[in-house]
Design a protein around this motif. Structure first.
Motif, PDB file in Angstrom:
ATOM      1  N   PHE A 115       3.845  10.506  -6.473  1.00  0.00           N
ATOM      2  CA  PHE A 115       5.048  11.135  -7.417  1.00  0.00           C
ATOM      3  C   PHE A 115       4.991  10.610  -8.609  1.00  0.00           C
ATOM      4  O   PHE A 115       6.142  10.655  -9.354  1.00  0.00           O
ATOM      5  CB  PHE A 115       6.132  10.829  -6.342  1.00  0.00           C
ATOM      6  CG  PHE A 115       6.315  11.295  -4.890  1.00  0.00           C
ATOM      7  CD1 PHE A 115       6.749  12.560  -5.043  1.00  0.00           C
ATOM      8  CD2 PHE A 115       6.165  10.508  -3.930  1.00  0.00           C
ATOM      9  CE1 PHE A 115       6.566  13.117  -3.412  1.00  0.00           C
ATOM     10  CE2 PHE A 115       6.060  10.943  -2.820  1.00  0.00           C
ATOM     11  CZ  PHE A 115       6.447  12.319  -2.320  1.00  0.00           C
ATOM     12  N   ALA A 116       3.755  10.452  -9.298  1.00  0.00           N
ATOM     13  CA  ALA A 116       3.522  10.147 -10.726  1.00  0.00           C
ATOM     14  C   ALA A 116       4.271  10.972 -11.574  1.00  0.00           C
ATOM     15  O   ALA A 116       4.926  10.692 -12.436  1.00  0.00           O
ATOM     16  CB  ALA A 116       2.258   9.804 -11.104  1.00  0.00           C
TER      17      ALA A 116
ATOM     18  N   ASN B 225       6.695  12.952 -10.913  1.00  0.00           N
ATOM     19  CA  ASN B 225       8.287  13.247 -10.532  1.00  0.00           C
ATOM     20  C   ASN B 225       9.049  11.975 -10.135  1.00  0.00           C
ATOM     21  O   ASN B 225       9.038  11.401  -9.132  1.00  0.00           O
ATOM     22  CB  ASN B 225       8.376  14.331  -9.232  1.00  0.00           C
ATOM     23  CG  ASN B 225       9.582  14.711  -9.023  1.00  0.00           C
ATOM     24  OD1 ASN B 225      10.442  14.162  -9.351  1.00  0.00           O
ATOM     25  ND2 ASN B 225       9.575  16.218  -8.375  1.00  0.00           N
ATOM     26  N   PRO B 226       9.656  11.523 -11.246  1.00  0.00           N
ATOM     27  CA  PRO B 226      10.313  10.263 -11.273  1.00  0.00           C
ATOM     28  C   PRO B 226      11.354  10.139 -10.470  1.00  0.00           C
ATOM     29  O   PRO B 226      11.546   9.036  -9.627  1.00  0.00           O
ATOM     30  CB  PRO B 226      10.818   9.971 -12.845  1.00  0.00           C
ATOM     31  CG  PRO B 226       9.756  10.763 -13.695  1.00  0.00           C
ATOM     32  CD  PRO B 226       9.644  12.002 -12.682  1.00  0.00           C
ATOM     33  N   ALA B 227      11.982  11.327  -9.914  1.00  0.00           N
ATOM     34  CA  ALA B 227      13.348  11.176  -9.356  1.00  0.00           C
ATOM     35  C   ALA B 227      12.679  10.741  -7.744  1.00  0.00           C
ATOM     36  O   ALA B 227      13.258  10.064  -6.877  1.00  0.00           O
ATOM     37  CB  ALA B 227      14.048  12.595  -9.292  1.00  0.00           C
ATOM     38  N   PHE B 228      11.462  11.434  -7.389  1.00  0.00           N
ATOM     39  CA  PHE B 228      11.109  11.471  -6.019  1.00  0.00           C
ATOM     40  C   PHE B 228      10.299  10.189  -5.840  1.00  0.00           C
ATOM     41  O   PHE B 228      10.600   9.506  -4.580  1.00  0.00           O
ATOM     42  CB  PHE B 228      10.242  12.620  -5.595  1.00  0.00           C
ATOM     43  CG  PHE B 228      10.916  13.842  -5.339  1.00  0.00           C
ATOM     44  CD1 PHE B 228      11.456  13.982  -4.284  1.00  0.00           C
ATOM     45  CD2 PHE B 228      10.689  14.842  -6.273  1.00  0.00           C
ATOM     46  CE1 PHE B 228      12.173  15.119  -3.816  1.00  0.00           C
ATOM     47  CE2 PHE B 228      11.453  16.119  -5.935  1.00  0.00           C
ATOM     48  CZ  PHE B 228      12.059  16.213  -4.706  1.00  0.00           C
ATOM     49  N   LEU B 229       9.893   9.650  -6.802  1.00  0.00           N
ATOM     50  CA  LEU B 229       9.206   8.403  -6.838  1.00  0.00           C
ATOM     51  C   LEU B 229      10.167   7.263  -6.572  1.00  0.00           C
ATOM     52  O   LEU B 229       9.813   6.381  -5.740  1.00  0.00           O
ATOM     53  CB  LEU B 229       8.436   7.940  -7.968  1.00  0.00           C
ATOM     54  CG  LEU B 229       7.542   6.894  -8.144  1.00  0.00           C
ATOM     55  CD1 LEU B 229       6.470   7.227  -9.289  1.00  0.00           C
ATOM     56  CD2 LEU B 229       8.199   5.506  -8.441  1.00  0.00           C
TER      57      LEU B 229
ATOM     58  N   PRO C  21       0.614  -1.161  -0.067  1.00  0.00           N
ATOM     59  CA  PRO C  21       0.064  -0.038  -0.097  1.00  0.00           C
ATOM     60  C   PRO C  21       0.827   1.219   0.176  1.00  0.00           C
ATOM     61  O   PRO C  21       0.432   2.391  -0.780  1.00  0.00           O
ATOM     62  CB  PRO C  21      -0.646  -0.110   1.233  1.00  0.00           C
ATOM     63  CG  PRO C  21      -0.251  -1.057   1.924  1.00  0.00           C
ATOM     64  CD  PRO C  21       0.536  -2.019   0.986  1.00  0.00           C
ATOM     65  N   THR C  22       2.004   1.219   0.843  1.00  0.00           N
ATOM     66  CA  THR C  22       2.713   2.406   0.798  1.00  0.00           C
ATOM     67  C   THR C  22       3.463   2.597  -0.652  1.00  0.00           C
ATOM     68  O   THR C  22       3.669   3.791  -1.273  1.00  0.00           O
ATOM     69  CB  THR C  22       3.736   2.294   1.758  1.00  0.00           C
ATOM     70  OG1 THR C  22       3.113   2.208   3.007  1.00  0.00           O
ATOM     71  CG2 THR C  22       4.843   3.569   1.968  1.00  0.00           C
ATOM     72  N   LEU C  23       3.973   1.579  -1.247  1.00  0.00           N
ATOM     73  CA  LEU C  23       4.525   1.622  -2.533  1.00  0.00           C
ATOM     74  C   LEU C  23       3.639   2.102  -3.743  1.00  0.00           C
ATOM     75  O   LEU C  23       3.693   3.006  -4.342  1.00  0.00           O
ATOM     76  CB  LEU C  23       5.197   0.373  -3.133  1.00  0.00           C
ATOM     77  CG  LEU C  23       6.492  -0.155  -1.967  1.00  0.00           C
ATOM     78  CD1 LEU C  23       6.554  -1.829  -2.548  1.00  0.00           C
ATOM     79  CD2 LEU C  23       7.675   0.822  -2.663  1.00  0.00           C
ATOM     80  N   GLU C  24       2.345   1.922  -3.453  1.00  0.00           N
ATOM     81  CA  GLU C  24       1.144   2.175  -4.431  1.00  0.00           C
ATOM     82  C   GLU C  24       0.879   3.759  -4.086  1.00  0.00           C
ATOM     83  O   GLU C  24       0.822   4.340  -5.061  1.00  0.00           O
ATOM     84  CB  GLU C  24      -0.061   1.450  -4.217  1.00  0.00           C
ATOM     85  CG  GLU C  24      -1.273   1.902  -4.886  1.00  0.00           C
ATOM     86  CD  GLU C  24      -2.450   0.983  -4.594  1.00  0.00           C
ATOM     87  OE1 GLU C  24      -3.436   1.370  -4.860  1.00  0.00           O
ATOM     88  OE2 GLU C  24      -2.212  -0.486  -4.392  1.00  0.00           O
ATOM     89  N   TRP C  25       1.157   4.013  -2.956  1.00  0.00           N
ATOM     90  CA  TRP C  25       0.865   5.546  -2.563  1.00  0.00           C
ATOM     91  C   TRP C  25       2.029   6.192  -3.321  1.00  0.00           C
ATOM     92  O   TRP C  25       1.650   7.475  -3.867  1.00  0.00           O
ATOM     93  CB  TRP C  25       0.661   5.806  -1.175  1.00  0.00           C
ATOM     94  CG  TRP C  25       0.554   7.023  -0.550  1.00  0.00           C
ATOM     95  CD1 TRP C  25      -0.724   7.864  -0.466  1.00  0.00           C
ATOM     96  CD2 TRP C  25       1.340   8.194  -0.407  1.00  0.00           C
ATOM     97  NE1 TRP C  25      -0.552   9.186  -0.165  1.00  0.00           N
ATOM     98  CE2 TRP C  25       0.714   9.272  -0.152  1.00  0.00           C
ATOM     99  CE3 TRP C  25       2.723   8.136  -0.500  1.00  0.00           C
ATOM    100  CZ2 TRP C  25       1.361  10.461   0.323  1.00  0.00           C
ATOM    101  CZ3 TRP C  25       3.463   9.299  -0.035  1.00  0.00           C
ATOM    102  CH2 TRP C  25       2.953  10.349   0.298  1.00  0.00           C
ATOM    103  N   ILE C  26       3.039   5.970  -2.965  1.00  0.00           N
ATOM    104  CA  ILE C  26       4.289   6.734  -3.674  1.00  0.00           C
ATOM    105  C   ILE C  26       4.058   6.628  -5.153  1.00  0.00           C
ATOM    106  O   ILE C  26       4.457   7.744  -5.739  1.00  0.00           O
ATOM    107  CB  ILE C  26       5.571   6.070  -2.846  1.00  0.00           C
ATOM    108  CG1 ILE C  26       5.859   6.151  -1.709  1.00  0.00           C
ATOM    109  CG2 ILE C  26       6.740   6.489  -3.755  1.00  0.00           C
ATOM    110  CD1 ILE C  26       7.014   5.416  -1.164  1.00  0.00           C
ATOM    111  N   THR C  27       3.773   5.780  -5.797  1.00  0.00           N
ATOM    112  CA  THR C  27       3.606   5.926  -7.104  1.00  0.00           C
ATOM    113  C   THR C  27       2.602   6.933  -7.653  1.00  0.00           C
ATOM    114  O   THR C  27       2.929   7.516  -8.661  1.00  0.00           O
ATOM    115  CB  THR C  27       3.271   4.139  -7.578  1.00  0.00           C
ATOM    116  OG1 THR C  27       4.106   3.313  -7.314  1.00  0.00           O
ATOM    117  CG2 THR C  27       3.302   4.272  -9.107  1.00  0.00           C
ATOM    118  N   LYS C  28       1.384   6.825  -6.863  1.00  0.00           N
ATOM    119  CA  LYS C  28       0.526   7.732  -7.516  1.00  0.00           C
ATOM    120  C   LYS C  28       1.054   8.990  -7.006  1.00  0.00           C
ATOM    121  O   LYS C  28       0.480   9.998  -7.981  1.00  0.00           O
ATOM    122  CB  LYS C  28      -0.864   7.481  -6.664  1.00  0.00           C
ATOM    123  CG  LYS C  28      -1.446   6.171  -7.062  1.00  0.00           C
ATOM    124  CD  LYS C  28      -2.844   5.988  -6.316  1.00  0.00           C
ATOM    125  CE  LYS C  28      -3.555   4.560  -7.032  1.00  0.00           C
ATOM    126  NZ  LYS C  28      -4.470   4.327  -6.121  1.00  0.00           N
TER     127      LYS C  28
END
Length: 623
Positions: free
Chosen positions: A201-202, A204-208, A192-199
């Protein structure tokens, strides 16, 4: 699951099962502790645990970094059994800097897990926190707790050293290292956290990439570092079947209005002026215009309440919301709704005061304000939710009562309920009681104060209805005709009629639920956000054979019709509140019972172990 968090061969650690755990993340306001706690909550919800949370942060948008004033924390209790509170004492404390350690260490159980970010313990931060020497070098700290010194900042930078981010940007990701590490310790899923990060910082690839990589690095550190000999699992709780979601109190209030708008087929007009901790109700409602929701961010509190009154006059569900200081400013407007006999719902998300007080801290000190805080005789209905999820049902009930009886209804929530969250079973909307609004259109025999025999409600008439023109306003009216009246006897009659209309709301109240024996040695009476602490304390005492029960009041004006009988069935009555004793005074005055208050006004929820100790003391068996 990503390959970076798969078990490393030969590095498996002992896995121990726990029934429940209490974890607190603490750091500077800029360390992202609220986000870290929210994501850990989501992970625990995915794991199927029952949950209660306590966000705790300073009111300042950016308090001085590294100081005791700037410490922000998020506490969570999760378990395989019913969880009533965020927990009294901590099993695990994550301290991101010296100030966080100094503020929160006293709440950690002896032998508890203490994880500190060592790179933040430099002389500058130690001075800001008031430490004459580095506490991590004190042998007593490691003797009292299971201390783990982790260079989170350094390990974070190492994990993302090749990414095109500056030092400050890399620093900001270290909260995900802490989250990854604690997720490994308690075997929480990272998906769930990885999914949240993906959405999040979609764009901003560097922050993602940085946040994802640091999260996995923290998880992998726990898995491979030799300093951790074991980790823990908490099995899924046995909750009723259905679809759940994490729900905060303020969001539940907003969703209760959505449901009321859908069931009544009336628009909701919410007028509000931003104020902590009520603002998020306005923010949530503003996202749902497609569900007959209209929001007004007014220029002040008076404009907000009068806009809602105008909406009610026009045939909409008028709602306004604020906290204690704002409700004080709305009081004259609420009086107008009382005398005009219009349906108005007022949310008061209580905070610690008086005046500005401690805006982000919780309190229950506005009960007397809700009951009596207006000029003259201005009775209103007062309701109070017990849990974050219960805010949904109370908001819906407030609309139903206001429309049926044509009265203002105050909902007393608080900062703990507003920001806290719990798993919430999404209800079947068809099971909610109906909100059947009938606007008067028949002109024959019409009078503006012609009353319904059962509720004493006057007819609700949309302005412009042919033949039903009538005057309305704050000046006293003659009953039935609605003509302006200074007649002394009519004024006495109208004062008593408005009070009787509120009293008749009692016929809507279902029999009071008693948690425990129907008669016995002690009854604990609570209201609002103390439900969890009281229930946990009472059930602990019951498990030890004590003759104790609890009732939790959701209707505070009028009080439940059966409450007087219930109170008389117990030898003693205890009333825990986060004020100096307001409900206990009401109970003494109304029922002439020798109720005893348990009162703490610290800007924090009541601790269940303190209520438990008070129960034992009243029973003559000190804990």
């Amino acid at each position: 699951m990503s390959d970076t968090i798969a078990p490393v061969k030969g590095a498996e650690k002992r896995l121990r099962e726990l029934e429940r755990a209490v974890v607190r993340f603490a750091g500077d306001s800029g360390d992202g502790m609220q986000l870290t706690g929210e994501q850990f909550t989501t992970e625990s919800a995915w794991a199927g645990n029952d949950i209660a949370t306590l966000p705790n942060f300073p009111a300042e948008i950016r308090a001085p970094a590294g100081t005791l004033f700037g410490v922000s924390s998020f506490q969570l209790q999760f378990g395989s059994q019913r969880v009533y509170t965020p927990g009294d004492r901590l099993d695990c404390l994550v301290a991101m800097n010296p100030a966080a350690l100094k503020v929160h260490l006293r709440d950690l159980k002896p032998g508890g897990l203490l994880i500190v970010n060592t790179s933040a313990f430099d002389k500058r931060n130690l001075d800001k926190a008031g430490y004459p020497a580095n506490p991590l070098e004190d042998p007593a700290l490691a003797e009292r707790y299971r201390l783990h010194r982790v260079d989170m900042t350094g390990l974070t930078h190492e994990a993302i050293k090749d990414l095109p981010l500056n030092t400050k940007e890399k620093d900001r990701t270290k909260n995900f290292f802490a989250l990854g590490l604690v997720s490994w310790i308690y075997t929480r899923p990272l998906e769930p956290t990885l999914e949240w990060i993906t959405k999040r910082f979609a764009k901003n690839p560097a922050f993602l990439e940085a946040n994802s990589r640091v999260l996995k690095a923290g998880h992998a550190f726990g898995e491979t570092a030799e300093i951790f000999a074991e980790h823990y699992t908490v099995e899924a709780a046995d909750l009723p079947a259905g679809l759940y979601r994490a729900m905060t109190g303020n969001r539940a209030l907003a969703w209760g209005l959505l449901a009321a708008a859908q069931r009544s087929r009336l628009p909701v007009v919410y007028g509000a002026y931003p104020i902590t901790p009520a603002s998020s109700v306005l923010e949530e409602l503003a996202m749902h215009k497609r569900f007959r929701i209209r929001t007004i961010q007014a220029e002040d509190e008076i404009a907000a309440v009068t806009a809602a009154i105008g909406a009610a006059f026009g045939g909409a569900i008028g709602v306004t919301g604020s906290s204690g200081p704002g409700i004080a400013l709305k009081s004259e407007g609420i009086g107008l709704a009382v005398t005009a006999e219009l349906p108005l719902v007022i949310f008061n998300i209580q905070r610690a005061g008086p005046s500005t007080g401690m805006p982000t801290k919780t309190e229950q000190a506005d009960l007397m304000q809700a009951l009596y805080g207006r000029n003259s005789e201005s009775p209103v209905v007062v309701l109070a939710p017990a849990t974050p999820g219960d805010c949904f049902y109370i908001a819906y009930e407030a609309v139903r009562i206001a429309a049926k009886y044509m009265v203002p209804v105050i909902v007393l929530s608080d900062g703990f309920l507003a920001n806290g969250s719990e798993p919430w079973l999404i209800p079947d909307v068809s099971t909610l009681p109906t909100i059947d609004v009938q606007f008067r259109t028949e002109k024959d025999g019409f009078f503006p104060y012609l009353r319904d025999a059962a509720t004493l409600a006057r007819p609700w008439v949309r302005p412009g209805t042919p033949g039903l023109e009538h005057r309305i306003g704050g000046i006293e009216k003659q009953d039935v005709t609605g003509n302006i009246s200074y007649d002394p006897d009519n004024h006495d009659h109208m004062v008593r009629t408005r009070a009787e209309k509120v009293r008749r709301v009692a016929q809507e109240i279902v029999p009071t639920s008693i948690n425990g024996p129907a008669t016995g040695d002690l009854l604990v009476v609570g209201w609002g956000g103390t439900y969890g602490s009281i229930t946990a304390a009472v059930e602990q005492a019951q498990s030890e054979g004590c003759s104790v029960a609890a009732v939790h009041l959701r209707y505070l004006n009028p009080l439940p019709p059966d409450l007087g009988h219930i109170l008389r069935e117990y030898r003693k009555v205890l009333v825990p509140e986060i004020n100096s004793g307001q409900l206990v005074r009401v109970l003494r005055a109304e029922y002439l019972v020798d109720a005893v208050g348990f009162n703490r006004v610290r800007g924090l929820p009541l601790a269940s172990d303190e209520i438990y100790a008070a129960i034992k003391q009243l029973l003559g068996d000190p804990a």
